[in-house]
Design a protein around this motif. Structure first.
Motif, short mmCIF file in Angstrom:
data_model
loop_
_atom_site.label_atom_id
_atom_site.label_comp_id
_atom_site.label_asym_id
_atom_site.label_seq_id
_atom_site.Cartn_x
_atom_site.Cartn_y
_atom_site.Cartn_z
N ALA A 69 39.97 49.32 39.29
CA ALA A 69 38.97 48.52 38.59
C ALA A 69 39.14 47.07 39.04
CB ALA A 69 39.12 48.64 37.08
N ALA A 72 38.96 44.21 36.37
CA ALA A 72 40.12 44.22 35.47
C ALA A 72 41.38 43.74 36.20
CB ALA A 72 40.33 45.62 34.91
N ASN A 97 36.82 45.79 30.82
CA ASN A 97 36.41 47.16 31.14
C ASN A 97 35.67 47.86 30.01
OD1 ASN A 97 37.20 47.29 33.76
ND2 ASN A 97 38.97 48.60 33.44
#
Length: 260
Positions: A69, A72, A97
């Motif tokens: 991610a 993130a 997220n």
């Protein structure tokens, strides 16, 4: 005994082959392939940033493969570098997220019939671009036999492209000079991906709403403006889709009355 257990044991093999040979798998790969260069550029930037922020190469590799991610990761890195408490890092990454909760809710009608373990795997491989392209390909919610092969086709390009470029950035982080301006290149890559996905009135309105909301709420802590922007864009998109659906239904009703 073996005649009973063997089919179950090797059931994944034929299923995998069917998915790889499915026309929608190729279509999903081709659709996301159009923005693969931008995804790879952003992955390279993230890989370099992890090492430049002080993470060791093994830890950066572990983070890239486990977290998957980019937003993130980039949110957590400055906090890790500054020695922030681990709970602060977790909260910040979670807030960024939270948009995937919205994505999951939208995806639920398509993947709800599958086993929980399979949905968990799907959740790990979920990405922003996958979501946008998937919803464009399958605008009507509900189980669809072509949905899963299309999803995995996009994942095949998105995940491997991201990981390959991210790992390359991690390995070469101490060789690539900061003067190259990779951060700005990553922003341009994301901008190119975004513009390539704005192809109709609904996506332009949703994108404009997200941009306005993100800027207006920029002062919120823990990058909560990103979550607000995603929620606003999804609400606008759903509203436009509801209006279009009502118009289509009205046209069908009018045609039915004319035939009667």
């Amino acid at each position: 005994m073996s005649s009973v257990t063997t089919p179950a044991r090797f059931a994944l093999g034929p299923a995998l082959r069917r998915t790889l040979r499915h026309p929608e798998f190729r279509r999903g790969a081709l659709d996301i392939g159009h923005v693969a260069l931008g995804i790879s550029a952003w992955g390279l930037v993230t890989g370099v940033a992890m090492v430049k922020s002080g993470l060791s190469v093994p830890m950066a590799l572990f983070m890239s493969l486990l977290v998957f991610a980019g937003s993130a990761q980039l949110t957590a890195l400055p906090l890790i570098a500054s020695g922030a408490p681990i709970w602060v890092v977790w909260v910040a990454a979670t807030c960024v997220n939270l948009r995937f909760v919205i994505f999951s809710a939208m995806w639920r009608p398509y993947f709800a019939p599958y086993p929980r373990w399979q949905r968990a795997v799907i959740g790990y491989f979920t990405g922003d671009v996958n979501y946008v392209l998937f919803m464009k390909r399958f605008p009507d919610p509900g189980p669809h036999p072509d949905a899963l092969p299309y999803f995995w086709g996009g994942v095949a390009i998105n995940w491997f492209g991201w990981q390959a470029s991210s790992i390359l950035g991690i390995v070469l982080a101490n060789v690539i000079p900061l003067e190259w301006g990779l951060g700005f290149a990553g922003v341009l890559a994301l901008l190119g991906i975004t513009c390539s996905l704005l192809q109709d009135k609904a996506t332009w309105l949703a994108g404009g709403t997200a941009a306005a909301a993100a800027i207006a709420a920029y002062a919120l802590p823990l990058r909560m403006n990103i979550l607000l922007a995603v929620a606003a864009a999804v609400a606008v998109g759903l509203g436009i889709e509801a209006v279009e659906r009502a118009r289509r239904q009205a046209r069908r009703d009018a045609q039915d009355r004319e035939r009667a």
